[in-house]
Scaffold this motif. Sequence first.
Motif, PDB file in Angstrom:
ATOM      1  N   VAL A  64       1.726   8.888  -6.526  1.00 57.43           N
ATOM      2  CA  VAL A  64       1.654  10.333  -6.320  1.00 57.43           C
ATOM      3  C   VAL A  64       2.898  11.031  -6.862  1.00 57.43           C
ATOM      4  O   VAL A  64       2.829  12.171  -7.338  1.00 57.43           O
ATOM      5  CB  VAL A  64       1.434  10.681  -4.827  1.00 57.43           C
ATOM      6  CG1 VAL A  64       0.119  10.124  -4.321  1.00 57.43           C
ATOM      7  CG2 VAL A  64       2.592  10.210  -3.966  1.00 57.43           C
ATOM      8  N   THR A  65       4.050  10.341  -6.833  1.00 56.81           N
ATOM      9  CA  THR A  65       5.265  10.948  -7.367  1.00 56.81           C
ATOM     10  C   THR A  65       5.176  11.130  -8.875  1.00 56.81           C
ATOM     11  O   THR A  65       5.489  12.212  -9.411  1.00 56.81           O
ATOM     12  CB  THR A  65       6.499  10.092  -7.014  1.00 56.81           C
ATOM     13  OG1 THR A  65       6.617  10.004  -5.593  1.00 56.81           O
ATOM     14  CG2 THR A  65       7.765  10.703  -7.587  1.00 56.81           C
ATOM     15  N   HIS A 114       0.842  -1.200   0.000  1.00 56.59           N
ATOM     16  CA  HIS A 114       0.000   0.000   0.000  1.00 56.59           C
ATOM     17  C   HIS A 114       0.877   1.250   0.000  1.00 56.59           C
ATOM     18  O   HIS A 114       0.634   2.207  -0.743  1.00 56.59           O
ATOM     19  CB  HIS A 114      -0.925   0.014   1.221  1.00 56.59           C
ATOM     20  CG  HIS A 114      -2.105  -0.893   1.111  1.00 56.59           C
ATOM     21  ND1 HIS A 114      -2.258  -2.009   1.888  1.00 56.59           N
ATOM     22  CD2 HIS A 114      -3.193  -0.843   0.303  1.00 56.59           C
ATOM     23  CE1 HIS A 114      -3.391  -2.609   1.587  1.00 56.59           C
ATOM     24  NE2 HIS A 114      -3.980  -1.933   0.625  1.00 56.59           N
ATOM     25  N   LEU A 115       1.894   1.239   0.853  1.00 51.64           N
ATOM     26  CA  LEU A 115       2.773   2.397   0.978  1.00 51.64           C
ATOM     27  C   LEU A 115       3.575   2.616  -0.295  1.00 51.64           C
ATOM     28  O   LEU A 115       3.652   3.749  -0.809  1.00 51.64           O
ATOM     29  CB  LEU A 115       3.715   2.206   2.169  1.00 51.64           C
ATOM     30  CG  LEU A 115       3.058   2.011   3.534  1.00 51.64           C
ATOM     31  CD1 LEU A 115       4.115   1.694   4.589  1.00 51.64           C
ATOM     32  CD2 LEU A 115       2.283   3.252   3.936  1.00 51.64           C
ATOM     33  N   ASP A 116       4.179   1.570  -0.830  1.00 55.57           N
ATOM     34  CA  ASP A 116       4.993   1.709  -2.029  1.00 55.57           C
ATOM     35  C   ASP A 116       4.151   2.148  -3.223  1.00 55.57           C
ATOM     36  O   ASP A 116       4.561   3.024  -4.001  1.00 55.57           O
ATOM     37  CB  ASP A 116       5.691   0.388  -2.350  1.00 55.57           C
ATOM     38  CG  ASP A 116       6.701  -0.013  -1.288  1.00 55.57           C
ATOM     39  OD1 ASP A 116       7.282   0.895  -0.662  1.00 55.57           O
ATOM     40  OD2 ASP A 116       6.891  -1.220  -1.074  1.00 55.57           O
ATOM     41  N   SER A 157       1.744  -2.208  -6.868  1.00 56.96           N
ATOM     42  CA  SER A 157       0.686  -3.203  -7.016  1.00 56.96           C
ATOM     43  C   SER A 157      -0.596  -2.497  -7.427  1.00 56.96           C
ATOM     44  O   SER A 157      -1.095  -1.629  -6.693  1.00 56.96           O
ATOM     45  CB  SER A 157       0.479  -3.956  -5.695  1.00 56.96           C
ATOM     46  OG  SER A 157      -0.739  -4.658  -5.710  1.00 56.96           O
ATOM     47  N   TRP A 158      -1.115  -2.850  -8.594  1.00 57.43           N
ATOM     48  CA  TRP A 158      -2.365  -2.220  -9.043  1.00 57.43           C
ATOM     49  C   TRP A 158      -3.519  -2.597  -8.127  1.00 57.43           C
ATOM     50  O   TRP A 158      -4.452  -1.807  -7.938  1.00 57.43           O
ATOM     51  CB  TRP A 158      -2.661  -2.629 -10.475  1.00 57.43           C
ATOM     52  CG  TRP A 158      -1.697  -2.050 -11.461  1.00 57.43           C
ATOM     53  CD1 TRP A 158      -0.721  -2.705 -12.151  1.00 57.43           C
ATOM     54  CD2 TRP A 158      -1.594  -0.668 -11.830  1.00 57.43           C
ATOM     55  NE1 TRP A 158      -0.006  -1.826 -12.934  1.00 57.43           N
ATOM     56  CE2 TRP A 158      -0.536  -0.568 -12.762  1.00 57.43           C
ATOM     57  CE3 TRP A 158      -2.296   0.489 -11.472  1.00 57.43           C
ATOM     58  CZ2 TRP A 158      -0.157   0.636 -13.338  1.00 57.43           C
ATOM     59  CZ3 TRP A 158      -1.926   1.686 -12.043  1.00 57.43           C
ATOM     60  CH2 TRP A 158      -0.868   1.766 -12.959  1.00 57.43           C
ATOM     61  N   ARG A 159      -3.474  -3.800  -7.554  1.00 55.67           N
ATOM     62  CA  ARG A 159      -4.552  -4.201  -6.642  1.00 55.67           C
ATOM     63  C   ARG A 159      -4.549  -3.336  -5.394  1.00 55.67           C
ATOM     64  O   ARG A 159      -5.605  -2.869  -4.952  1.00 55.67           O
ATOM     65  CB  ARG A 159      -4.384  -5.677  -6.260  1.00 55.67           C
ATOM     66  CG  ARG A 159      -5.474  -6.184  -5.298  1.00 55.67           C
ATOM     67  CD  ARG A 159      -5.306  -7.672  -5.029  1.00 55.67           C
ATOM     68  NE  ARG A 159      -4.074  -7.969  -4.319  1.00 55.67           N
ATOM     69  CZ  ARG A 159      -3.942  -7.881  -2.987  1.00 55.67           C
ATOM     70  NH1 ARG A 159      -4.957  -7.452  -2.240  1.00 55.67           N
ATOM     71  NH2 ARG A 159      -2.802  -8.188  -2.406  1.00 55.67           N
TER      72      ARG A 159
END
Length: 485
Positions: free
Chosen positions: A77-78, A69-71, A193-195
């Motif tokens: 956003v970057t 989730h974090l990565d 991860s797209w999920r």
Amino acid sequence: MTGTLWSSAETLVRQALSLTIFVMIARQVGAEAIGTVVLAMSLIAVFEAAVSDGAVERLVQRHEIEPLHLDSAFWAVTLLSLLLFAALVVGASAFASLFDAAQLAPVLQALALYLPLSALAAVPTARLKRDLRFRPFALRALLSLGAGGGLGLWLAFQGEGVWALVAMHLTTAITSLLCMWIASGWHPRLRMSWRHLHDLAAYGAFSTGSRLVIIADQRIAPIAIGLFLGVAEVGFFAMARRVLELLTQLLLSPINQVALPALSRFQSDASRINALLRFLERAIALTSFPAFLGLAAIAPLAVELVLGSDWMPMVPALQILCLVGLPMAIEFNTPVLARALGRPDLSLYLALASFVAGLLLIPLAATESITLVAAAILARQLLLVWPLRIFLVRYLTGQGFVARYLSLAAIFGCAAAMAGAIVIGLAWIPVQASGLQLTAAAVATGILVFIVFLLLFARHTLISLAYEARQRLGAAQTASIGSGE
């Protein structure tokens, strides 16, 4: 309560430094330079909301998160920030031509760097908020404003004008980014991860939409004023609203930062949510009512004393905006409550209603004066936004209008008596007194009258609020000991 204390310290430091620095720079650069930067940041703020909010807020609200989730949020956003940065650089000249302000184009291109800097800090900031670790925010406030404000002040006194403000914004953002990365102790891995991104986006679509609409709503006034009245008038209005925002953030931001994670933890316990909301509303009213009404009463003295006579055209707008702050303060928690309970869509609908009303009223008022713009904002707040927020709280919690506001009426009455005493007192003070003497006398009179009226007419509210505060602080200390912190 511990999080609130650290958040309060961070906000107090940040707002005190910010106000001092901004006032000193404003006296040097003038209203036109302020207006130019405000117009540039108006566009950048909308883009920033699209970049840094939404999915990142989901990191705070979600019960459980995984490293992916974090990565995923970080890289998403970057990359988006870099695309929007390029769009701003290319479109800066076209935006500047709308306001017939040639200097606006290079200022906007330089400030566009704010977007990737904000994006890089978003996920580390979310991790700290999620863990209720607000201590690093106080250090960030001191270092970023010290670095950015110090450079901005030096350049302003060197006669650099608008570029002093540009340097201040960018240096503050860079320092803040470094502080968040060091404090969070987190570093992204090169994966997405797209999920997991879809999981964040499912919540973030409404949250981002709501934030975008709120930001766009806040920018209607400066853009409309710039189009019809000129860049200098943007500066006067921006300064008036900046004073209101600084006061609002000082009073509300500490609680607002803690409210989302705290209410999210109670989202399955309606009784605890209602009790927390009632406590927050009374505590906020006790500080915000006298602050807003007192500022409205002493505005002519304070503006001339602090900013100088060149800034006196902003006084009527500032006094009206202080009245806007009253319903805003006690209903500040409504969007936070909706997001904490997993209903960011309701915040979006509320923001859209306010935005549409502002889009109809504010440009019409901007053809006349900034005072009329402030009056239009007050009318919208009283006739539309406030009633809708009352209804939304009732829908989410079951709390009625009378039950919520009856305990606040006495506090409002005491604050109104205080403001009246200030106005009457100023009429009796000898005209030979200096501006500093008049302001000091007005503030002292207001504090004394407010305390006396509270003891006479709102003693029960004070006692119950103090008792509940002690209970909550004791519970927080017990929980902290039990967790071994």
